[in-house]
Design a protein around this motif. Structure first.
Motif, short mmCIF file in Angstrom:
data_model
loop_
_atom_site.label_atom_id
_atom_site.label_comp_id
_atom_site.label_asym_id
_atom_site.label_seq_id
_atom_site.Cartn_x
_atom_site.Cartn_y
_atom_site.Cartn_z
N ASP A 49 33.81 34.39 44.08
CA ASP A 49 33.27 34.93 45.33
C ASP A 49 34.32 34.77 46.42
O ASP A 49 34.32 33.77 47.14
CB ASP A 49 31.97 34.20 45.69
CG ASP A 49 31.33 34.80 46.94
OD1 ASP A 49 31.88 35.80 47.48
OD2 ASP A 49 30.30 34.26 47.38
N SER A 50 35.19 35.77 46.57
CA SER A 50 36.23 35.64 47.60
C SER A 50 35.64 35.82 49.00
O SER A 50 36.34 35.62 49.99
CB SER A 50 37.37 36.64 47.34
OG SER A 50 36.90 37.97 47.41
N PHE A 51 34.36 36.19 49.07
CA PHE A 51 33.69 36.28 50.38
C PHE A 51 33.15 34.92 50.84
O PHE A 51 32.69 34.79 51.97
CB PHE A 51 32.52 37.27 50.31
CG PHE A 51 32.96 38.69 50.10
CD1 PHE A 51 33.35 39.48 51.17
CD2 PHE A 51 33.01 39.23 48.82
CE1 PHE A 51 33.79 40.79 50.97
CE2 PHE A 51 33.44 40.54 48.62
CZ PHE A 51 33.83 41.32 49.70
N ALA A 52 33.21 33.91 49.96
CA ALA A 52 32.59 32.61 50.29
C ALA A 52 33.09 32.00 51.60
O ALA A 52 32.29 31.43 52.35
CB ALA A 52 32.78 31.64 49.12
N ASP A 242 37.51 40.03 41.46
CA ASP A 242 36.51 38.96 41.56
C ASP A 242 35.50 39.02 40.41
O ASP A 242 34.76 38.06 40.21
CB ASP A 242 35.71 39.08 42.86
CG ASP A 242 36.51 38.71 44.09
OD1 ASP A 242 37.72 38.46 43.97
OD2 ASP A 242 35.91 38.66 45.18
N THR A 270 38.85 40.69 46.22
CA THR A 270 38.17 41.77 46.96
C THR A 270 38.16 41.51 48.47
O THR A 270 38.53 42.38 49.27
CB THR A 270 36.73 41.92 46.41
OG1 THR A 270 36.83 42.08 44.98
CG2 THR A 270 36.02 43.12 46.98
N ALA A 271 37.74 40.30 48.88
CA ALA A 271 37.64 40.02 50.32
C ALA A 271 39.03 39.99 50.97
O ALA A 271 39.19 40.38 52.13
CB ALA A 271 36.92 38.69 50.55
N ILE A 293 31.06 42.18 43.28
CA ILE A 293 29.92 42.20 44.20
C ILE A 293 28.67 41.98 43.35
O ILE A 293 28.36 42.79 42.46
CB ILE A 293 29.81 43.54 44.96
CG1 ILE A 293 31.10 43.83 45.76
CG2 ILE A 293 28.57 43.57 45.86
CD1 ILE A 293 31.29 43.09 47.04
N ASN A 295 25.63 40.42 44.86
CA ASN A 295 24.40 40.37 45.65
C ASN A 295 24.60 41.06 47.00
O ASN A 295 25.73 41.41 47.37
CB ASN A 295 23.92 38.91 45.84
CG ASN A 295 24.96 38.07 46.56
OD1 ASN A 295 25.35 38.38 47.68
ND2 ASN A 295 25.41 36.99 45.92
N GLN A 298 26.97 39.38 49.77
CA GLN A 298 28.39 39.76 49.63
C GLN A 298 28.58 41.20 50.10
O GLN A 298 29.58 41.53 50.74
CB GLN A 298 28.82 39.65 48.16
CG GLN A 298 28.88 38.22 47.65
CD GLN A 298 28.99 38.18 46.13
OE1 GLN A 298 28.40 39.00 45.42
NE2 GLN A 298 29.75 37.22 45.61
N LYS A 301 28.69 41.31 53.86
CA LYS A 301 29.98 40.76 54.33
C LYS A 301 31.09 41.81 54.15
O LYS A 301 31.93 41.99 55.03
CB LYS A 301 30.34 39.49 53.54
CG LYS A 301 29.45 38.29 53.86
CD LYS A 301 29.86 37.10 52.98
CE LYS A 301 28.95 35.90 53.21
NZ LYS A 301 29.31 34.76 52.32
N ALA A 302 31.07 42.51 53.01
CA ALA A 302 32.09 43.54 52.76
C ALA A 302 31.98 44.66 53.79
O ALA A 302 32.99 45.14 54.32
CB ALA A 302 31.92 44.11 51.34
#
Ligand SMILES: Cc1cc2nc3c(=O)[nH]c(=O)nc-3n(C[C@H](O)[C@H](O)[C@H](O)COP(=O)(O)O)c2cc1C
Length: 362
Positions: A49-52, A242, A270-271, A293, A295, A298, A301-302
């Motif tokens: 999860d690079s959005f974390a 990811d 991705t993020a 992706i 959920n 995420q 956020k994207a």
């Protein structure tokens, strides 16, 4: 119909499967079944999860009613229920491919979201693969994205082939995938990527449909996004590293699995791509965030980082192996999560999502 693509032979080993019969003759079709089977195994999903590090900025007083929040938007001139796309996956000779694509198509129709179909190269050498891509009858109102590997144009694919696919499948958008990472691990992969930007220019000139360029889990760096945008590409799906790892998938069928394992998470998160993308340099191109992706949080956020849509592959594959209803349930869950996250940051329309709604916590 123009020239036909010659199948590349593989050293793929047959692996036992509980659900899919990968023994059917023809190396290309067999490989497609093996890909499906490999993707059932969750170890090919990086689950990164690079959005974390990004948190959505919670609004204790959102000043909007949950009922007013709408995820609706537009894709290729169609109203859609949410900025969510079913990513390109499969198609081939056999009931498995027909069932999966029909379940995805039924699901897309019920959800009212666009549908990507898998690489159609197989149609050129296997006439009986066509039926697996002909899903218009069960998804009459959604936009359908065709798919070919751009590198195939260095291996015998012709513009006439592309035009024949358009006439046969009737897609609304034409997708071209970039998959250097995958081809470099695949035994006998198509690794001559020279001159493909020039080839893409010709395709853009010749193709009557909007062009959708995507990666397959390796990521498209911001500089290439700008270049594609300047060339007139309409949609760029960044497909970062990811989620489903095609290096891991191909490594399983390689004589030397160690390279696939080593490069398993090679590529751009991705993020990271979205964070470093300057939309003002990307002109009118629409950005699709994908690769891991899983959920709607995420997804939001994207979108806040600048993506116009998100797309999801493997989770929809797992659902489609079950039923169209499972596809609908998987899509509804993601949309519900997006809807809730938008409410909690005090936003009622997708266009209002922006970077100020994110907190970066390194
Ligand atoms: C079983 C399977 C088959 C795929 N086949 C294709 C394909 O034919 N063409 C393509 O552009 N991408 C293909 N992909 C890549 C996906 O479209 C997507 O870019 C990638 O899996 C990352 O998304 P994910 O992490 O949500 O799975 C495939 C993915 C899966 C899981």
């Amino acid at each position: 119909m123009g020239s036909r693509v010659v199948e590349s032979t593989t050293m793929a080993r047959n692996r036992p499967s509980k659900r899919l019969d990968a023994s059917r003759a023809s190396p290309l079709n067999r490989r497609k079944l093996q890909h499906l089977e490999a993707c059932l195994d969750e170890t090919v999903d990086l689950q990164r999860d690079s959005f974390a590090p990004f948190k959505l900025r919670y609004q204790a007083l959102p000043e909007v009613s949950l009922d007013e929040v709408s995820t609706e938007g537009e894709f290729a001139g169609n109203k859609i229920a949410a900025p969510l796309i079913i990513s390109s996956m499969t198609g081939g000779v056999g009931k498995e491919f027909c069932d999966i694509n029909r379940n995805l198509a039924r699901g897309a129709e019920a959800l009212n979201i666009p549908l990507g179909l898998g690489s159609m190269k197989v149609m050129l050498s296997h006439e009986d693969a066509q039926v697996s891509f002909q899903v218009r009858n069960v998804a009459p109102s959604v936009k359908i994205i065709a798919n070919l590997g751009l590198v195939s144009f260095n291996y015998g694919m012709s513009y006439e082939d592309m035009e024949w696919i358009i006439e046969t499948v009737h897609p609304d958008v034409f997708g071209l995938h970039l998959n250097a990472l995958q081809e470099s691990i695949q035994e006998g992969g198509d690794t001559n990527f020279a001159g493909l930007l020039h080839c893409l220019e010709k395709i853009i000139h010749r193709c009557p449909l909007p062009i959708y360029v995507k990666e397959c889990g390796g990521g498209i760096a911001p500089q290439l996004v700008y270049r594609l945008a300047n060339m007139g590409v309409d949609y760029v799906d960044i497909s970062g590293s990811d989620g489903t790892s095609w290096s891991a998938v191909e490594g399983r069928f390689s004589r030397d699995p160690s390279l696939g394992e080593l490069l398993k998470d090679f590529g751009l998160p991705t993020a990271w791509i979205l964070e470093n993308l300057r939309l003002e340099k990307a002109g009118k191109v629409k950005i699709i965030a994908s690769g891991g992706i899983r959920n709607g949080i995420q997804g939001v956020k994207a979108l806040a980082l600048g993506a116009h849509y998100v797309s999801v592959a493997r989770p929809f594959l797992l659902a489609a192996l079950d039923s169209a209803e499972a596809v609908v349930e998987a899509g509804r869950r993601i949309i519900r999560e997006m809807h809730t996250a938008m409410f909690l940051v005090g936003v009622s329309r997708v266009e209002q999502l922006n970077r100020s709604l994110l907190i970066h916590t390194p």
